[in-house]
Design a protein around this motif. Structure first.
Motif, PDB file in Angstrom:
ATOM      1  N   LYS A  74     -16.875 158.378  28.140  1.00  0.00           N
ATOM      2  CA  LYS A  74     -15.680 157.580  28.386  1.00  0.00           C
ATOM      3  C   LYS A  74     -15.383 156.720  27.164  1.00  0.00           C
ATOM      4  CE  LYS A  74     -17.849 156.164  32.045  1.00  0.00           C
ATOM      5  NZ  LYS A  74     -18.255 155.448  33.265  1.00  0.00           N
ATOM      6  N   PRO A  75     -14.104 156.597  26.805  1.00  0.00           N
ATOM      7  CA  PRO A  75     -13.750 155.747  25.658  1.00  0.00           C
ATOM      8  C   PRO A  75     -13.920 154.273  26.007  1.00  0.00           C
ATOM      9  CG  PRO A  75     -11.766 156.526  26.741  1.00  0.00           C
ATOM     10  CD  PRO A  75     -12.922 157.198  27.433  1.00  0.00           C
ATOM     11  N   LEU A  76     -14.109 153.465  24.972  1.00  0.00           N
ATOM     12  CA  LEU A  76     -14.212 152.017  25.171  1.00  0.00           C
ATOM     13  C   LEU A  76     -12.813 151.409  25.197  1.00  0.00           C
ATOM     14  CD1 LEU A  76     -17.132 151.187  22.725  1.00  0.00           C
ATOM     15  CD2 LEU A  76     -17.239 151.597  25.187  1.00  0.00           C
ATOM     16  N   PRO A  77     -12.567 150.492  26.124  1.00  0.00           N
ATOM     17  CA  PRO A  77     -11.250 149.839  26.154  1.00  0.00           C
ATOM     18  C   PRO A  77     -11.132 148.827  25.016  1.00  0.00           C
ATOM     19  CG  PRO A  77     -12.670 148.894  27.827  1.00  0.00           C
ATOM     20  CD  PRO A  77     -13.437 150.036  27.204  1.00  0.00           C
ATOM     21  N   ASN A  78      -9.921 148.631  24.558  1.00  0.00           N
ATOM     22  CA  ASN A  78      -9.631 147.656  23.505  1.00  0.00           C
ATOM     23  C   ASN A  78      -8.571 146.695  23.995  1.00  0.00           C
ATOM     24  OD1 ASN A  78     -11.225 148.786  21.282  1.00  0.00           O
ATOM     25  ND2 ASN A  78      -9.862 150.523  21.521  1.00  0.00           N
ATOM     26  N   ILE A  79      -8.586 145.489  23.425  1.00  0.00           N
ATOM     27  CA  ILE A  79      -7.506 144.540  23.687  1.00  0.00           C
ATOM     28  C   ILE A  79      -6.448 144.802  22.630  1.00  0.00           C
ATOM     29  CG2 ILE A  79      -6.873 142.103  23.809  1.00  0.00           C
ATOM     30  CD1 ILE A  79      -9.807 141.522  24.550  1.00  0.00           C
ATOM     31  N   ILE A  80      -5.234 145.148  23.098  1.00  0.00           N
ATOM     32  CA  ILE A  80      -4.156 145.524  22.194  1.00  0.00           C
ATOM     33  C   ILE A  80      -2.977 144.593  22.441  1.00  0.00           C
ATOM     34  CG2 ILE A  80      -2.569 147.353  21.516  1.00  0.00           C
ATOM     35  CD1 ILE A  80      -5.304 148.312  21.014  1.00  0.00           C
ATOM     36  N   PRO A  81      -2.361 143.962  21.496  1.00  0.00           N
ATOM     37  CA  PRO A  81      -2.895 143.783  20.149  1.00  0.00           C
ATOM     38  C   PRO A  81      -4.043 142.780  20.184  1.00  0.00           C
ATOM     39  CG  PRO A  81      -0.906 142.490  20.382  1.00  0.00           C
ATOM     40  CD  PRO A  81      -1.110 143.243  21.686  1.00  0.00           C
ATOM     41  N   ALA A  82      -4.714 142.633  19.078  1.00  0.00           N
ATOM     42  CA  ALA A  82      -5.813 141.665  19.009  1.00  0.00           C
ATOM     43  C   ALA A  82      -5.276 140.283  19.367  1.00  0.00           C
ATOM     44  CB  ALA A  82      -6.416 141.656  17.607  1.00  0.00           C
ATOM     45  N   ILE A  83      -6.097 139.476  19.978  1.00  0.00           N
ATOM     46  CA  ILE A  83      -5.682 138.141  20.429  1.00  0.00           C
ATOM     47  C   ILE A  83      -5.498 137.224  19.220  1.00  0.00           C
ATOM     48  CG2 ILE A  83      -6.377 136.139  21.788  1.00  0.00           C
ATOM     49  CD1 ILE A  83      -8.040 138.062  23.509  1.00  0.00           C
ATOM     50  N   ASN A  84      -4.361 136.538  19.194  1.00  0.00           N
ATOM     51  CA  ASN A  84      -4.087 135.566  18.132  1.00  0.00           C
ATOM     52  C   ASN A  84      -4.465 134.170  18.611  1.00  0.00           C
ATOM     53  OD1 ASN A  84      -2.946 137.451  16.316  1.00  0.00           O
ATOM     54  ND2 ASN A  84      -1.047 137.410  17.496  1.00  0.00           N
ATOM     55  N   ASP A  85      -5.019 133.385  17.717  1.00  0.00           N
ATOM     56  CA  ASP A  85      -5.368 132.001  18.048  1.00  0.00           C
ATOM     57  C   ASP A  85      -4.099 131.187  18.277  1.00  0.00           C
ATOM     58  OD1 ASP A  85      -8.042 132.589  17.739  1.00  0.00           O
ATOM     59  OD2 ASP A  85      -8.129 131.895  15.671  1.00  0.00           O
ATOM     60  N   ILE A  86      -4.221 130.143  19.108  1.00  0.00           N
ATOM     61  CA  ILE A  86      -3.098 129.267  19.431  1.00  0.00           C
ATOM     62  C   ILE A  86      -3.501 127.833  19.078  1.00  0.00           C
ATOM     63  CG2 ILE A  86      -1.621 128.386  21.276  1.00  0.00           C
ATOM     64  CD1 ILE A  86      -2.250 130.932  22.856  1.00  0.00           C
ATOM     65  N   THR A  87      -2.627 127.102  18.400  1.00  0.00           N
ATOM     66  CA  THR A  87      -2.845 125.683  18.119  1.00  0.00           C
ATOM     67  C   THR A  87      -1.697 124.911  18.771  1.00  0.00           C
ATOM     68  OG1 THR A  87      -3.919 126.188  16.021  1.00  0.00           O
ATOM     69  CG2 THR A  87      -3.111 123.942  16.310  1.00  0.00           C
ATOM     70  N   LEU A  88      -2.044 123.949  19.626  1.00  0.00           N
ATOM     71  CA  LEU A  88      -1.040 123.184  20.366  1.00  0.00           C
ATOM     72  C   LEU A  88      -1.361 121.696  20.292  1.00  0.00           C
ATOM     73  CD1 LEU A  88      -0.940 125.375  23.597  1.00  0.00           C
ATOM     74  CD2 LEU A  88       0.783 125.323  21.790  1.00  0.00           C
ATOM     75  N   CYS A  89      -0.368 120.890  20.559  1.00  0.00           N
ATOM     76  CA  CYS A  89      -0.561 119.445  20.679  1.00  0.00           C
ATOM     77  C   CYS A  89      -1.014 119.130  22.099  1.00  0.00           C
ATOM     78  CB  CYS A  89       0.758 118.715  20.399  1.00  0.00           C
ATOM     79  SG  CYS A  89       1.352 118.962  18.711  1.00  0.00           S
ATOM     80  N   ALA A  90      -1.694 118.000  22.247  1.00  0.00           N
ATOM     81  CA  ALA A  90      -2.120 117.555  23.576  1.00  0.00           C
ATOM     82  C   ALA A  90      -0.891 117.343  24.451  1.00  0.00           C
ATOM     83  CB  ALA A  90      -2.920 116.264  23.459  1.00  0.00           C
ATOM     84  N   ASN A  91      -1.065 117.510  25.750  1.00  0.00           N
ATOM     85  CA  ASN A  91       0.000 117.352  26.742  1.00  0.00           C
ATOM     86  C   ASN A  91       1.123 118.370  26.556  1.00  0.00           C
ATOM     87  OD1 ASN A  91      -1.267 115.137  28.044  1.00  0.00           O
ATOM     88  ND2 ASN A  91      -0.585 113.838  26.338  1.00  0.00           N
ATOM     89  N   THR A  92       0.750 119.569  26.104  1.00  0.00           N
ATOM     90  CA  THR A  92       1.694 120.677  25.946  1.00  0.00           C
ATOM     91  C   THR A  92       1.237 121.819  26.840  1.00  0.00           C
ATOM     92  OG1 THR A  92       2.001 120.081  23.617  1.00  0.00           O
ATOM     93  CG2 THR A  92       2.720 122.271  24.265  1.00  0.00           C
ATOM     94  N   ASN A  93       2.191 122.507  27.446  1.00  0.00           N
ATOM     95  CA  ASN A  93       1.852 123.683  28.247  1.00  0.00           C
ATOM     96  C   ASN A  93       1.605 124.886  27.331  1.00  0.00           C
ATOM     97  OD1 ASN A  93       1.893 122.836  30.981  1.00  0.00           O
ATOM     98  ND2 ASN A  93       4.124 122.651  30.835  1.00  0.00           N
ATOM     99  N   THR A  94       0.557 125.608  27.640  1.00  0.00           N
ATOM    100  CA  THR A  94       0.291 126.842  26.888  1.00  0.00           C
ATOM    101  C   THR A  94       1.213 127.936  27.411  1.00  0.00           C
ATOM    102  OG1 THR A  94      -1.356 127.691  28.445  1.00  0.00           O
ATOM    103  CG2 THR A  94      -2.160 126.249  26.682  1.00  0.00           C
ATOM    104  N   PRO A  95       1.440 128.965  26.621  1.00  0.00           N
ATOM    105  CA  PRO A  95       2.164 130.119  27.161  1.00  0.00           C
ATOM    106  C   PRO A  95       1.221 130.926  28.059  1.00  0.00           C
ATOM    107  CG  PRO A  95       1.473 130.570  24.926  1.00  0.00           C
ATOM    108  CD  PRO A  95       1.096 129.140  25.213  1.00  0.00           C
ATOM    109  N   LEU A  96       1.773 131.858  28.801  1.00  0.00           N
ATOM    110  CA  LEU A  96       0.959 132.823  29.525  1.00  0.00           C
ATOM    111  C   LEU A  96       0.194 133.632  28.487  1.00  0.00           C
ATOM    112  CD1 LEU A  96       0.171 134.554  32.058  1.00  0.00           C
ATOM    113  CD2 LEU A  96       2.165 135.956  31.521  1.00  0.00           C
TER     114      LEU A  96
END
Length: 186
Positions: free
Chosen positions: A121-143
């Motif tokens: 069985k093939p190995l699953p991959n996360i597509i696309p690779a996860i990008n880091d997120i930088t946010l200010c405090a008291n901010t909602n993250t995206p989904l």
């Protein structure tokens, strides 16, 4: 079918006109038919796993040769020895199956072939690779929506090393699936 060679000696003497001639011995050896007695199953492995499937039989000293129908699993086309030992691979997006046929042999006499399958069985991959997120405090993250090679069947388990970045416990320590938007805290 025995487990060792059987031999018989036949003694031959010649006679002609009342005279005895030569005496000779004829030996007939019957080798057993080697069998594969290991109870094989149809195997399933993930790409990158090292497999070791031993071949056993009822006749001591038997040798084993094998063939493979699908080399895209990184299992060679054929081989010899007492085991199938290889690191399997599958770089496609589909399961790959090798049909393996093992033929035992003893003193040049082949035994009954035995077949089994190895699914890789093939190995699953996360597509696309996860990008880091930088946010200010008291901010909602995206989904944070995880996608993979197999959208309909890939599960994503995640673990958080510092859940204090979520205000009022809005980010749990771990979860399954996407990470829902949460309010950040610092």
């Amino acid at each position: 079918s025995g487990v060792a060679p059987l031999s018989d000696s036949i003694f031959v003497s010649s006679f002609n006109n009342g005279c005895s001639g030569d005496i000779d011995t004829l030996t007939i050896t019957v080798n057993p038919n080697a069998q594969v007695s290991t109870s094989f199953q149809n195997y399933e492995f993930c790409s990158g796993q090292t497999i070791n499937i031993p071949f056993n039989g009822s006749v001591a000293g038997a040798t084993y040769s094998w063939s493979n129908s699908n080399t895209s699993t990184n299992i060679p086309f054929n081989g010899t020895g007492g085991a199938l030992n290889v690191t399997v691979s599958n770089t496609s997006l589909l399961n790959q199956t090798s049909n393996i046929t093992v033929i035992p042999s003893f003193n040049g006499c082949p035994g009954q072939p035995y077949s089994f399958t190895v699914k890789v069985k093939p190995l699953p991959n996360i597509i696309p690779a996860i990008n880091d997120i930088t946010l200010c405090a008291n901010t909602n993250t995206p989904l944070i929506d995880f996608l993979g090679d197999y959208d309909d069947s890939t599960n994503f388990n995640w673990y958080n090393s510092n859940n204090s970045i979520g205000a009022n416990g809005s980010l749990t320590t771990n979860g399954i699936g996407d990470i829902l938007p949460f309010l950040t805290d610092n």
